[in-house]
Design a protein around this motif. Structure first.
Motif, PDB file in Angstrom:
ATOM      1  N   MET A  62       0.706  -1.218  -0.449  1.00  0.00           N
ATOM      2  CA  MET A  62       0.417   0.237  -0.027  1.00  0.00           C
ATOM      3  C   MET A  62       0.702   1.492   0.361  1.00  0.00           C
ATOM      4  O   MET A  62       2.029   1.697   0.708  1.00  0.00           O
ATOM      5  CB  MET A  62      -1.025   0.241   1.545  1.00  0.00           C
ATOM      6  N   PRO A  63       0.415   2.031  -0.505  1.00  0.00           N
ATOM      7  CA  PRO A  63       1.103   3.540  -0.351  1.00  0.00           C
ATOM      8  C   PRO A  63       1.475   4.092   0.999  1.00  0.00           C
ATOM      9  O   PRO A  63       0.081   3.800   1.001  1.00  0.00           O
ATOM     10  CB  PRO A  63       0.557   4.637  -1.908  1.00  0.00           C
ATOM     11  N   ALA A  66      -2.522   5.640   1.529  1.00  0.00           N
ATOM     12  CA  ALA A  66      -3.317   4.719   1.713  1.00  0.00           C
ATOM     13  C   ALA A  66      -3.131   4.269   3.267  1.00  0.00           C
ATOM     14  O   ALA A  66      -3.780   3.970   4.034  1.00  0.00           O
ATOM     15  CB  ALA A  66      -2.926   4.057   0.996  1.00  0.00           C
ATOM     16  N   VAL A  67      -1.660   3.540   4.107  1.00  0.00           N
ATOM     17  CA  VAL A  67      -1.382   3.271   5.395  1.00  0.00           C
ATOM     18  C   VAL A  67      -1.863   4.701   6.506  1.00  0.00           C
ATOM     19  O   VAL A  67      -2.307   3.867   6.926  1.00  0.00           O
ATOM     20  CB  VAL A  67       0.131   2.813   5.182  1.00  0.00           C
ATOM     21  N   ASP A  68      -0.928   5.359   5.881  1.00  0.00           N
ATOM     22  CA  ASP A  68      -1.993   6.439   6.682  1.00  0.00           C
ATOM     23  C   ASP A  68      -3.549   6.974   7.802  1.00  0.00           C
ATOM     24  O   ASP A  68      -3.389   7.169   8.524  1.00  0.00           O
ATOM     25  CB  ASP A  68      -0.890   8.054   6.157  1.00  0.00           C
ATOM     26  N   GLU A  69      -3.306   6.610   6.493  1.00  0.00           N
ATOM     27  CA  GLU A  69      -5.223   6.785   6.301  1.00  0.00           C
ATOM     28  C   GLU A  69      -5.970   6.285   7.507  1.00  0.00           C
ATOM     29  O   GLU A  69      -6.860   6.100   8.273  1.00  0.00           O
ATOM     30  CB  GLU A  69      -6.229   7.267   4.837  1.00  0.00           C
ATOM     31  N   ALA A  70      -5.166   4.756   7.143  1.00  0.00           N
ATOM     32  CA  ALA A  70      -6.183   3.507   7.181  1.00  0.00           C
ATOM     33  C   ALA A  70      -5.346   3.209   8.896  1.00  0.00           C
ATOM     34  O   ALA A  70      -6.450   3.767  10.073  1.00  0.00           O
ATOM     35  CB  ALA A  70      -5.650   2.021   7.285  1.00  0.00           C
ATOM     36  N   LEU A 109       0.711  -3.599   6.312  1.00  0.00           N
ATOM     37  CA  LEU A 109       0.202  -2.958   5.055  1.00  0.00           C
ATOM     38  C   LEU A 109       1.500  -2.757   3.516  1.00  0.00           C
ATOM     39  O   LEU A 109       1.253  -2.970   2.489  1.00  0.00           O
ATOM     40  CB  LEU A 109       0.035  -1.851   5.266  1.00  0.00           C
ATOM     41  N   VAL A 110       2.681  -2.460   4.222  1.00  0.00           N
ATOM     42  CA  VAL A 110       4.009  -2.722   3.262  1.00  0.00           C
ATOM     43  C   VAL A 110       3.655  -3.317   2.735  1.00  0.00           C
ATOM     44  O   VAL A 110       4.523  -3.531   1.716  1.00  0.00           O
ATOM     45  CB  VAL A 110       4.721  -1.333   3.801  1.00  0.00           C
ATOM     46  N   SER A 139      -6.124  -9.854   2.684  1.00  0.00           N
ATOM     47  CA  SER A 139      -7.121  -8.690   2.444  1.00  0.00           C
ATOM     48  C   SER A 139      -6.592  -7.846   3.969  1.00  0.00           C
ATOM     49  O   SER A 139      -6.615  -8.541   4.980  1.00  0.00           O
ATOM     50  CB  SER A 139      -8.320  -8.743   2.094  1.00  0.00           C
ATOM     51  N   PHE A 140      -7.339  -6.375   3.890  1.00  0.00           N
ATOM     52  CA  PHE A 140      -7.274  -5.877   5.608  1.00  0.00           C
ATOM     53  C   PHE A 140      -8.101  -5.156   5.467  1.00  0.00           C
ATOM     54  O   PHE A 140      -8.561  -4.145   4.983  1.00  0.00           O
ATOM     55  CB  PHE A 140      -5.717  -4.869   5.833  1.00  0.00           C
TER      56      PHE A 140
END
Length: 198
Positions: A62-63, A66-70, A109-110, A139-140
């Motif tokens: 994940m960019p 997107a990780v920050d948002e999650a 996630l990365v 999936s997460f």
């Protein structure tokens, strides 16, 4: 990669197994699905929902945005942790529950390799680092309150430190408590004395 209906949960009877060869149809490598009579070659069953036309893909990093948002949507407890439930992606079996902190979630996630936080060891716990029983993320997701995450994973070998496929093997019945899963691997072969499960 395998894509199939959770037949145990949905109550269907499996039929023939198709080998899919149409890469363009499902946008991924050839795979197997269970055919329930209505599937055509090149179609795929959505895991858990019984819908045709989608597959659980292998994880892609994940960019950062997107990780920050999650991460921002997770409600961490007072210790900065969140419970994480791991479920086998293709048959729906619940494998285990562990804890994640922000660092372990970001790494998961990365990299696509599931990483938890061990409370007993006070450090990151990359599943399978001592036992070889690695979990690969498919999936997460998280629940409506943001205080529990659900990982669909591809579990290599057993998930439980007792040597069973799942940690959820104790079941209450009218006759009392029963163990529903046998030991598949000797725990002594899985973990050293210094690498006990938290």
């Amino acid at each position: 990669r395998t894509c199939m209906l959770q037949s145990k949960m949905m109550g269907f009877v499996t039929g023939r197994v198709w080998l899919l060869t149409s890469r363009s149809t499902v946008g991924c490598e050839p795979r197997r699905v269970y055919n329930f009579g209505g599937l055509k070659r090149g179609e795929c069953v959505l895991v858990g929902l019984g819908m045709v036309g989608s597959c659980v893909e292998e994880w892609r990093a994940m960019p950062g945005s997107a990780v920050d948002e999650a991460v921002d949507q997770i409600r961490w407890n007072a210790d900065g942790l969140v419970p994480a439930i791991a479920q086998q992606f293709d048959d729906g079996e619940v494998l285990m529950m562990a804890w994640m902190n922000e660092e372990s979630m970001r790494e998961t996630l990365v990299t696509g390799r599931v990483c938890y936080y061990s409370r007993s060891r006070g450090r990151l716990w990359r599943k399978g680092e001592t036992s070889g029983q690695v979990q690969r993320l498919r999936s997460f997701t998280w629940d409506c309150d943001g205080d529990t995450v659900l990982l669909q994973v591809d579990q290599l070998g057993v998930a439980c430190h007792t040597g069973r496929r799942t940690c959820f093997y104790n079941e209450i019945r009218e006759s009392g408590v029963h163990e529903t899963h046998d030991v598949l691997m000797d725990p002594n072969e899985l973990y050293s004395t210094s690498a006990k499960k938290s």
